[in-house]
Design a protein around this motif. Structure first.
Motif, PDB file in Angstrom:
ATOM      1  N   THR A 113       6.042   3.682   4.722  1.00 12.64           N
ATOM      2  CA  THR A 113       5.302   2.596   5.692  1.00 12.64           C
ATOM      3  C   THR A 113       4.428   1.580   4.917  1.00 12.64           C
ATOM      4  O   THR A 113       4.098   1.740   3.571  1.00 12.64           O
ATOM      5  N   THR A 114       4.256   0.602   5.631  1.00 16.32           N
ATOM      6  CA  THR A 114       3.006  -0.511   4.715  1.00 16.32           C
ATOM      7  C   THR A 114       1.800   0.035   4.350  1.00 16.32           C
ATOM      8  O   THR A 114       1.345  -0.005   3.216  1.00 16.32           O
ATOM      9  N   ASP A 115       1.274   0.793   5.226  1.00 17.41           N
ATOM     10  CA  ASP A 115       0.021   1.559   4.993  1.00 17.41           C
ATOM     11  C   ASP A 115       0.093   2.617   3.656  1.00 17.41           C
ATOM     12  O   ASP A 115      -0.666   2.624   2.678  1.00 17.41           O
ATOM     13  N   ASP A 116       1.203   3.416   3.745  1.00 15.93           N
ATOM     14  CA  ASP A 116       1.275   4.244   2.716  1.00 15.93           C
ATOM     15  C   ASP A 116       1.757   3.616   1.452  1.00 15.93           C
ATOM     16  O   ASP A 116       1.416   4.081   0.266  1.00 15.93           O
ATOM     17  N   GLU A 117       2.502   2.555   1.576  1.00 19.20           N
ATOM     18  CA  GLU A 117       2.884   1.879   0.452  1.00 19.20           C
ATOM     19  C   GLU A 117       1.730   1.328  -0.318  1.00 19.20           C
ATOM     20  O   GLU A 117       1.675   1.519  -1.436  1.00 19.20           O
ATOM     21  N   VAL A 120      -0.351   4.078  -1.957  1.00 21.50           N
ATOM     22  CA  VAL A 120       0.601   4.411  -3.367  1.00 21.50           C
ATOM     23  C   VAL A 120       0.303   3.184  -4.394  1.00 21.50           C
ATOM     24  O   VAL A 120       0.049   3.668  -5.666  1.00 21.50           O
ATOM     25  N   TRP A 121       0.286   2.224  -3.967  1.00 20.56           N
ATOM     26  CA  TRP A 121      -0.029   1.200  -5.094  1.00 20.56           C
ATOM     27  C   TRP A 121      -1.255   1.043  -5.626  1.00 20.56           C
ATOM     28  O   TRP A 121      -1.485   1.229  -6.881  1.00 20.56           O
ATOM     29  N   GLU A 122      -2.105   1.162  -4.929  1.00 24.84           N
ATOM     30  CA  GLU A 122      -3.772   0.970  -5.239  1.00 24.84           C
ATOM     31  C   GLU A 122      -3.951   2.434  -6.043  1.00 24.84           C
ATOM     32  O   GLU A 122      -4.854   2.213  -6.783  1.00 24.84           O
ATOM     33  N   LYS A 123      -3.692   3.412  -5.510  1.00 25.27           N
ATOM     34  CA  LYS A 123      -4.161   4.679  -5.925  1.00 25.27           C
ATOM     35  C   LYS A 123      -3.471   5.259  -7.124  1.00 25.27           C
ATOM     36  O   LYS A 123      -3.813   6.411  -7.766  1.00 25.27           O
ATOM     37  N   LEU A 124      -2.305   4.880  -6.944  1.00 26.15           N
ATOM     38  CA  LEU A 124      -1.232   5.640  -8.181  1.00 26.15           C
ATOM     39  C   LEU A 124      -0.484   4.438  -9.104  1.00 26.15           C
ATOM     40  O   LEU A 124      -0.819   4.556 -10.225  1.00 26.15           O
ATOM     41  N   ASP A 140       9.405  -4.937  -4.650  1.00 29.99           N
ATOM     42  CA  ASP A 140       9.751  -5.190  -3.349  1.00 29.99           C
ATOM     43  C   ASP A 140       9.216  -4.187  -2.150  1.00 29.99           C
ATOM     44  O   ASP A 140       8.793  -4.364  -1.067  1.00 29.99           O
ATOM     45  N   SER A 141       9.474  -2.762  -2.624  1.00 29.70           N
ATOM     46  CA  SER A 141       9.029  -1.620  -1.929  1.00 29.70           C
ATOM     47  C   SER A 141       8.752  -0.306  -2.655  1.00 29.70           C
ATOM     48  O   SER A 141       9.198  -0.350  -3.680  1.00 29.70           O
ATOM     49  N   ILE A 142       8.251   0.793  -1.947  1.00 30.74           N
ATOM     50  CA  ILE A 142       8.141   1.903  -2.578  1.00 30.74           C
ATOM     51  C   ILE A 142       8.840   3.003  -1.785  1.00 30.74           C
ATOM     52  O   ILE A 142       8.900   2.926  -0.573  1.00 30.74           O
TER      53      ILE A 142
END
Length: 198
Positions: A113-117, A120-124, A140-142
């Motif tokens: 989902t957008t929030d989970d993505e 994951v982007w910011e923290k990992l 594009d996405s995770i």
């Protein structure tokens, strides 16, 4: 923190002494039943003496100042405090990644989902040592899917804007985060808390 009372420190050794004595007496009884000509009394006395010698040696080692000096050492205490701080810092992100990968929250091949993505982007992914290579022409996405070589394990994938996709390790991301934020303690922490240190 106050040191425990000396008698409390000896309780495990007293328990050990009783355990050894019980084992030796039981062994002597069974030996005398198998071999009636054996002198149970002399075996029991010598084994009790051995047990007392062993217990006294353990007490001497246990009460050795070297054993307790580590706990009282300010550097050791500083390390333990920092270790706790790092664990508290990375635990939410680690648990989040594990939940995504090991629960039925996402099916294989499903996009986050957008929030989970964003999380994951910011923290990992932002901390991955080769994040620029992983993202390539653009993110594009995770998604979550099976590892191409190890079909039994699931991992996170970067889906690029050109349609290509590549896996990345959340543990590598966490290790790199720790190295950047806690440089003085990173290698020791990684060695003690991660299966592989690369």
């Amino acid at each position: 923190m106050a040191a425990p009372h000396p008698l409390l420190r000896c309780l495990p050794l007293l328990r050990l002494r009783l355990h050894f004595r019980y084992q030796n007496i039981a062994a002597g009884v069974f030996a005398s039943l198998r071999h009636p000509t054996c002198s149970f009394a002399s075996e029991s006395i010598s084994s009790d003496c051995d047990v007392m010698k062993q217990a006294n040696e353990l007490l001497r080692i246990k009460n050795s100042p070297k054993l307790f000096s580590k706990i009282d050492d300010p550097e050791y205490r500083k390390w333990k405090d920092k270790e706790d701080e790092i664990l508290r810092d990375i635990e939410p992100t680690s648990l989040f990644a594990k939940e995504i990968l090991h629960s039925d929250r996402y099916m294989d091949g499903e996009r986050l989902t957008t929030d989970d993505e964003r999380y994951v982007w910011e923290k990992l992914l932002a901390y991955h040592p080769r994040s620029a290579d992983k993202i390539g022409c653009g993110l594009d996405s995770i998604m979550v899917d099976r590892h191409p070589q190890y079909k039994h394990s699931r991992c996170l994938f970067v889906v690029r804007t050109d349609g290509g996709w590549i896996d990345f390790s959340y543990q590598k991301c966490l290790r790199q985060y720790i190295r950047k934020k806690y440089p003085s303690y990173a290698e020791r922490f990684i060695r003690e808390h991660f299966k592989r240190s690369n």
